[in-house]
Design an enzyme around this catalytic site. Structure first.
Site, PDB file in Angstrom:
ATOM      1  N   MET A 236      62.421  43.152  61.142  1.00  0.00           N
ATOM      2  CA  MET A 236      63.523  44.189  60.659  1.00  0.00           C
ATOM      3  C   MET A 236      62.876  45.023  59.642  1.00  0.00           C
ATOM      4  O   MET A 236      63.726  45.870  58.947  1.00  0.00           O
ATOM      5  CB  MET A 236      64.539  43.054  59.983  1.00  0.00           C
ATOM      6  CG  MET A 236      65.092  42.218  60.978  1.00  0.00           C
ATOM      7  SD  MET A 236      65.961  42.999  62.343  1.00  0.00           S
ATOM      8  CE  MET A 236      67.373  44.301  61.388  1.00  0.00           C
ATOM      9  N   ARG A 237      61.643  45.053  59.260  1.00  0.00           N
ATOM     10  CA  ARG A 237      61.151  45.808  58.311  1.00  0.00           C
ATOM     11  C   ARG A 237      61.398  47.373  58.848  1.00  0.00           C
ATOM     12  O   ARG A 237      61.692  48.072  57.802  1.00  0.00           O
ATOM     13  CB  ARG A 237      59.446  45.729  58.189  1.00  0.00           C
ATOM     14  CG  ARG A 237      59.098  44.405  57.398  1.00  0.00           C
ATOM     15  CD  ARG A 237      57.818  44.652  57.089  1.00  0.00           C
ATOM     16  NE  ARG A 237      57.227  43.517  56.261  1.00  0.00           N
ATOM     17  CZ  ARG A 237      56.607  42.668  56.998  1.00  0.00           C
ATOM     18  NH1 ARG A 237      56.248  42.857  58.247  1.00  0.00           N
ATOM     19  NH2 ARG A 237      56.181  41.453  56.352  1.00  0.00           N
ATOM     20  N   GLY A 238      61.346  47.583  60.069  1.00  0.00           N
ATOM     21  CA  GLY A 238      61.428  49.423  60.146  1.00  0.00           C
ATOM     22  C   GLY A 238      63.062  49.732  59.905  1.00  0.00           C
ATOM     23  O   GLY A 238      63.318  50.742  59.310  1.00  0.00           O
TER      24      GLY A 238
ATOM     25  N   ASP B 106      52.114  47.016  59.241  1.00  0.00           N
ATOM     26  CA  ASP B 106      53.211  46.928  59.544  1.00  0.00           C
ATOM     27  C   ASP B 106      53.886  46.593  58.381  1.00  0.00           C
ATOM     28  O   ASP B 106      55.174  47.124  57.869  1.00  0.00           O
ATOM     29  CB  ASP B 106      53.700  45.947  60.690  1.00  0.00           C
ATOM     30  CG  ASP B 106      55.172  45.635  60.514  1.00  0.00           C
ATOM     31  OD1 ASP B 106      55.866  46.287  60.899  1.00  0.00           O
ATOM     32  OD2 ASP B 106      55.374  44.415  60.019  1.00  0.00           O
TER      33      ASP B 106
END
Length: 337
Positions: A270-272, A189
């Site tokens: 919130m990385r996506g 991720d």
């Protein structure tokens, strides 16, 4: 254009467009967070990654500095400088933590106090690229160190109360063969983009790749000359995109749709959302535009999100079908605009 490069020209690589694009987007915006490339042996992963460095501009550093320090940070000092190629450092599979992070020599501190720190691979990779082949076989602890340094931009080494900290700003590129095991989801991720590549099965395209490789090895210099204009054009396009990036905007409505996609796919954290936005902006800049389009988002959405989805053991979706699922959801959500 004469060159001493031994790399296969990036622009000559055939049939791996997603991998090439993911690498280019990271060069345009290193804050995307690197790329993980998963694919079978012999699919051109290492060849493509190594060839990327020939498209990057030279960097200026303090002469002979092991940390590739930018002299612009010390304009008040009269420093000797030099231009070098953007570093491309490869991490050997059997590397130890000392070799990666550097070592502190306690005895040297007490004897003279000079040269008590031996810089490691992270120092050499500063302001460049760090490539780890077969990263899924690397010790998890070392992968943690690499990802932490890539995210923070710093490397810290501590030993017996002595601490050293130096910049370690690099684009982390990992590659792996899925047959040899996968990366832990928590680590996966943290890569900005994820690309899966397959062996090319179309006979004519396979024949073309074989012929070009043989011709390249037969007369590297002459063969490289035939791609010199393409290489120069690509290099200029990347440099222009880097300069344009800060001017690129995204419609708030598009930003909301990206978050809707992430929400419906149950992407944790919130990385996506952030990576999808950055990648879409980098793509717009690469295509010499100052505004993100829906097509930009659709083009990057699968390799921004696929590795962030929770895997249901009862779900039999293949990689291809997973891509299809993400794209169909994007089509549905953006159709409401």
């Amino acid at each position: 254009m004469s060159t001493n490069s031994k790399n296969f020209p990036f622009t000559a690589i055939t049939g791996q467009d997603e991998m090439k694009l993911a690498l280019i987007l990271n060069v345009i915006d290193p804050k995307i967070g690197g790329v993980m490339i998963m694919g079978d042996r012999g699919t051109g992963k290492s060849t493509t990654i190594r060839s990327l460095v020939d498209l990057l501009p030279e960097i200026k550093r303090i002469k002979n500095d092991p940390f590739n320090t930018n002299p612009e940070k010390f304009l008040d000092l009269n420093l000797t400088t030099e231009n070098i190629k953007t570093p491309m450092v490869e991490l050997p599979l059997g590397a130890t933590e000392d070799r990666v992070c550097g070592t502190i020599n306690i005895k040297q501190i007490f004897s003279s106090g000079d040269h008590f720190y031996e810089p490691g691979i992270l120092a050499r990779a500063n302001r460049g690229l760090l490539y780890v082949d077969e990263i899924n076989l690397l010790d998890d602890h070392l992968v943690d160190i690499l990802l932490d340094s890539a995210a923070s931009g710093w490397n810290t080494v501590e030993r017996e109360g002595v601490s050293i900290k130096h910049p370690a700003q690099f684009i982390l590129i990992g590659s792996a063969n899925p047959e040899e095991g996968e990366l832990r989801p928590q680590l996966l991720d943290r890569f900005g983009l994820f690309v899966e590549i397959k062996t090319i099965n179309e006979p004519k395209l396979r024949m073309k790749i074989v012929e070009e490789r043989i011709d390249f090895e037969k007369n590297t210099e002459k063969w490289y000359e035939s791609y010199s204009l393409d290489q120069i054009s690509m290099k200029e396009k990347i440099l222009n995109a880097q300069n344009l990036l800060n001017q690129v905007i995204i419609d708030p409505a598009y930003q909301l749709k990206i978050s809707e996609i992430c929400s419906q796919l149950k992407v944790e954290g919130m990385r996506g959302d952030i990576v999808s936005t950055r990648a879409a902006k980098a793509l717009a800049a690469f295509e010499n535009r100052k505004e993100v389009t829906v097509e930009d988002i659709k083009k990057i959405i699968t390799f921004s999100l696929k590795h962030r989805l929770k895997k249901d053991p009862t779900d039999s979706l293949s990689s291809t079908n997973l891509n299809k699922k993400i794209l169909e959801l994007a089509e549905t959500i953006f159709s409401s605009l």
